[in-house]
Design a protein around this motif. Structure first.
Motif, PDB file in Angstrom:
ATOM      1  N   LEU A 369       0.827  -1.206   0.000  1.00  0.00           N
ATOM      2  CA  LEU A 369       0.000   0.000   0.000  1.00  0.00           C
ATOM      3  C   LEU A 369       0.867   1.263   0.000  1.00  0.00           C
ATOM      4  N   ALA A 370       2.014   1.214   0.677  1.00  0.00           N
ATOM      5  CA  ALA A 370       2.937   2.351   0.652  1.00  0.00           C
ATOM      6  C   ALA A 370       3.483   2.562  -0.753  1.00  0.00           C
ATOM      7  N   MET A 371       3.779   1.466  -1.448  1.00  0.00           N
ATOM      8  CA  MET A 371       4.253   1.557  -2.829  1.00  0.00           C
ATOM      9  C   MET A 371       3.185   2.185  -3.724  1.00  0.00           C
ATOM     10  N   LEU A 372       1.932   1.735  -3.569  1.00  0.00           N
ATOM     11  CA  LEU A 372       0.845   2.290  -4.367  1.00  0.00           C
ATOM     12  C   LEU A 372       0.676   3.784  -4.088  1.00  0.00           C
ATOM     13  N   SER A 373       0.750   4.159  -2.819  1.00  0.00           N
ATOM     14  CA  SER A 373       0.576   5.555  -2.449  1.00  0.00           C
ATOM     15  C   SER A 373       1.687   6.422  -3.025  1.00  0.00           C
ATOM     16  N   ALA A 374       2.929   5.956  -2.936  1.00  0.00           N
ATOM     17  CA  ALA A 374       4.059   6.742  -3.434  1.00  0.00           C
ATOM     18  C   ALA A 374       4.024   6.881  -4.946  1.00  0.00           C
ATOM     19  N   HIS A 375       3.515   5.855  -5.639  1.00  0.00           N
ATOM     20  CA  HIS A 375       3.443   5.886  -7.104  1.00  0.00           C
ATOM     21  C   HIS A 375       2.121   6.451  -7.615  1.00  0.00           C
ATOM     22  N   HIS A 376       1.287   6.952  -6.692  1.00  0.00           N
ATOM     23  CA  HIS A 376      -0.016   7.532  -7.062  1.00  0.00           C
ATOM     24  C   HIS A 376      -0.869   6.520  -7.822  1.00  0.00           C
ATOM     25  N   GLN A 377      -0.912   5.299  -7.328  1.00  0.00           N
ATOM     26  CA  GLN A 377      -1.720   4.248  -7.915  1.00  0.00           C
ATOM     27  C   GLN A 377      -2.783   3.807  -6.916  1.00  0.00           C
ATOM     28  N   VAL A 378      -3.735   3.032  -7.408  1.00  0.00           N
ATOM     29  CA  VAL A 378      -4.750   2.439  -6.544  1.00  0.00           C
ATOM     30  C   VAL A 378      -4.744   0.933  -6.747  1.00  0.00           C
ATOM     31  N   LEU A 379      -5.448   0.237  -5.877  1.00  0.00           N
ATOM     32  CA  LEU A 379      -5.505  -1.218  -5.962  1.00  0.00           C
ATOM     33  C   LEU A 379      -6.266  -1.649  -7.212  1.00  0.00           C
ATOM     34  N   GLN A 380      -5.714  -2.637  -7.906  1.00  0.00           N
ATOM     35  CA  GLN A 380      -6.358  -3.194  -9.094  1.00  0.00           C
ATOM     36  C   GLN A 380      -6.847  -4.613  -8.790  1.00  0.00           C
ATOM     37  N   PRO A 381      -7.916  -5.062  -9.455  1.00  0.00           N
ATOM     38  CA  PRO A 381      -8.454  -6.403  -9.176  1.00  0.00           C
ATOM     39  C   PRO A 381      -7.439  -7.523  -9.346  1.00  0.00           C
ATOM     40  N   ASN A 382      -6.527  -7.399 -10.330  1.00  0.00           N
ATOM     41  CA  ASN A 382      -5.570  -8.487 -10.559  1.00  0.00           C
ATOM     42  C   ASN A 382      -4.465  -8.550  -9.516  1.00  0.00           C
ATOM     43  N   MET A 383      -4.504  -7.657  -8.516  1.00  0.00           N
ATOM     44  CA  MET A 383      -3.517  -7.698  -7.440  1.00  0.00           C
ATOM     45  C   MET A 383      -4.001  -8.553  -6.278  1.00  0.00           C
ATOM     46  N   LEU A 384      -5.212  -9.120  -6.394  1.00  0.00           N
ATOM     47  CA  LEU A 384      -5.779  -9.950  -5.336  1.00  0.00           C
ATOM     48  C   LEU A 384      -5.980 -11.381  -5.823  1.00  0.00           C
ATOM     49  N   PRO A 385      -5.781 -12.376  -4.956  1.00  0.00           N
ATOM     50  CA  PRO A 385      -6.170 -13.740  -5.316  1.00  0.00           C
ATOM     51  C   PRO A 385      -7.693 -13.844  -5.357  1.00  0.00           C
ATOM     52  N   PRO A 386      -8.252 -14.797  -6.107  1.00  0.00           N
ATOM     53  CA  PRO A 386      -9.715 -14.872  -6.303  1.00  0.00           C
ATOM     54  C   PRO A 386     -10.505 -14.951  -5.010  1.00  0.00           C
ATOM     55  N   GLN A 387      -9.972 -15.657  -3.991  1.00  0.00           N
ATOM     56  CA  GLN A 387     -10.774 -15.863  -2.785  1.00  0.00           C
ATOM     57  C   GLN A 387     -11.004 -14.571  -1.990  1.00  0.00           C
ATOM     58  N   TRP A 388     -10.253 -13.515  -2.317  1.00  0.00           N
ATOM     59  CA  TRP A 388     -10.416 -12.271  -1.585  1.00  0.00           C
ATOM     60  C   TRP A 388     -11.223 -11.230  -2.351  1.00  0.00           C
TER      61      TRP A 388
END
Length: 456
Positions: A369-388
């Motif tokens: 999440l720190a990496m996403l914040s520093a790079h001005h990105q948000v969470l993408q669906p393909n960053m999660l395994p299916p069960q989550w």
């Protein structure tokens, strides 16, 4: 046909940009003004220093690219700092005044522009001064560097002399102190033939006002700055400067911005904010970019993840919001430190980290999440395994009961300890390695016993 492609490209854009263009009687592109929602938002946050670059087309048209500059701008990716593209009808006072007026109409933050950086031969200075009366117009360090570099090649100097000048120019640009600039000025006076010296305008090196706008950068930051602008200007030249068709060149450039993976990271903030945050309306008193980014990350967690997953990850994000995070980028991995032990993040989807939380739950941890914040990105669906993903799991208790075990707990603890010891052994001198390995050998033998040889 090219204009049709340009319009089709805009339809594909998830956040429709502002596009104004006018064609001539021969159906050729006469003027163009383009700005995406993200570009508008970036300028609203960083309007103090504006960098203007011109790219010439074989057909005689000129593309003006406006970029944000200055100490507060921390954006990565090619063209991530670009906030406006414009092609004036003509490079005369009337055409340029119209171009600047359209830019100001769609960007109210123009009134906060303090400094405008241009190339030394920027002719429309009176028009620029009239349209931005409160801004100081200065030659940019990057354009001066490119100008001198080109002159060195044109003079056909002896290879050793040329190499000394190029090396000195590079080191001076990365550490533009008054002393280093004076040394480069003296070097030019000694190495360049007297009849050619006036063509280099070396007096620019002694104008301290020019370099004050650049001197705040460290040597590493200056090197990265010049490399980034070099790539940006080459991309502009590749698509617009070498294509006879202005329409085709702009279509290719905008498609590159949309499709290039290096830009998606930087532009994803704008795409995600489209439905949640009105960046174009952000005033100087509004929350900082970091707060907007974190708000969008929270929204993406709640949207993409199941309730339990979002609950866990929001707890991790809370740590990020209250901690100092340091990021060092490599080619494939990013090192994250949040006032604790360093962990390695693999940013490619599905994102992984060496920390305990990510290894146990396979969810975005505080480091991701720190990496996403520093790079001005948000969470993408393909960053999660299916069960989550949303709609899959019922409750946090059910997930923990089914996924967690004491054996897994011990396994992860051993794995993390083994990896940490391995890192300490790898990154040390040979003498230190022998000492550490010998100590580890003694510990293993005394704890488990020499009767059972333990492989290290």
């Amino acid at each position: 046909m090219a204009l049709t492609m340009l319009n089709e490209l805009l339809i594909e854009d998830p956040s429709p940009p502002m596009l104004l263009y006018q064609v001539s009687k021969t159906a050729k592109l006469d003027t163009l003004n383009y700005q995406s929602c993200f570009m508008q938002g970036v300028f609203a946050h960083f309007p103090e220093i504006l960098f203007i670059h011109r790219t010439y087309n074989p057909r005689g048209k000129v593309l003006y690219t406006f970029l944000v500059d200055g100490p507060r701008v921390q954006l990565e990716g090619h063209l991530a700092r670009a906030v406006y593209f414009a092609i004036p009808a003509k490079e005369d006072a009337e055409g340029l005044a119209q171009m600047f007026q359209v830019f100001k109409k769609f960007n109210p933050a123009w009134e906060r522009v303090c400094t405008i950086l241009v190339d030394p031969y920027f002719l429309p200075l009176p028009t620029l001064a009239m349209e931005f009366p409160a801004a100081e117009v200065l030659p940019s360090a990057f354009h001066i560097c490119k100008f001198l570099q080109g002159k060195f090649y044109q003079l056909s100097l002896e290879p050793p002399v040329e190499q000394v000048l190029l090396t000195s120019l590079q080191s001076t640009m990365c550490s533009a102190t008054a002393g280093n600039l004076r040394k480069l000025y003296t070097l030019l006076s000694n190495c360049i033939p007297p009849d050619q010296l006036p063509k280099l305008h070396s007096y620019w090196l002694l104008d301290d006002r020019i370099w004050l706008a650049h001197r705040w950068r460290s040597q590493a930051e200056s090197s990265q700055y010049f490399q980034g602008l070099e790539v940006t200007t080459r991309v502009l030249s590749q698509f617009f400067g070498t294509t006879p068709s202005v329409e085709q060149g702009m279509t290719s450039l905008l498609r590159y911005i949309q499709q290039n993976s290096g830009n998606k990271a930087s532009f994803s903030l704008g795409l995600s904010l489209q439905s949640n945050c009105a960046l174009s309306d952000v005033s100087p008193q509004s929350p900082k970019v970091e707060q907007l980014v974190e708000a969008c990350i929270q929204h993406s967690l709640n949207t993409i993840c199941t309730g339990p997953a979002a609950q866990l990850c929001l707890g991790e994000l809370a740590v990020v919001q209250k901690s100092v995070h340091l990021i060092g980028s490599g080619s494939e991995k990013v090192n994250i430190q949040i006032i604790e032990d360093t962990h390695r993040v693999q940013p490619q989807p599905p994102a992984t980290c060496t920390c305990y939380f990510n290894q146990a739950f396979h969810l975005p941890c505080r480091h991701i999440l720190a990496m996403l914040s520093a790079h001005h990105q948000v969470l993408q669906p393909n960053m999660l395994p299916p069960q989550w993903t949303a709609g899959c799991a019922a409750s946090l208790d059910g997930i923990l009961d089914s996924k967690w075990s004491e054996t897994l707990d011990k396994h992860l603890a051993v794995a993390l300890l083994t990896e940490e010891v391995g890192q300490l052994l790898q990154h040390c001198s040979q003498e230190e390695f022998e000492r550490r390995y010998s100590t580890l050998r003694e510990l293993a033998d005394s704890w488990i016993g020499p009767y059972e040889q333990v492989q290290l």
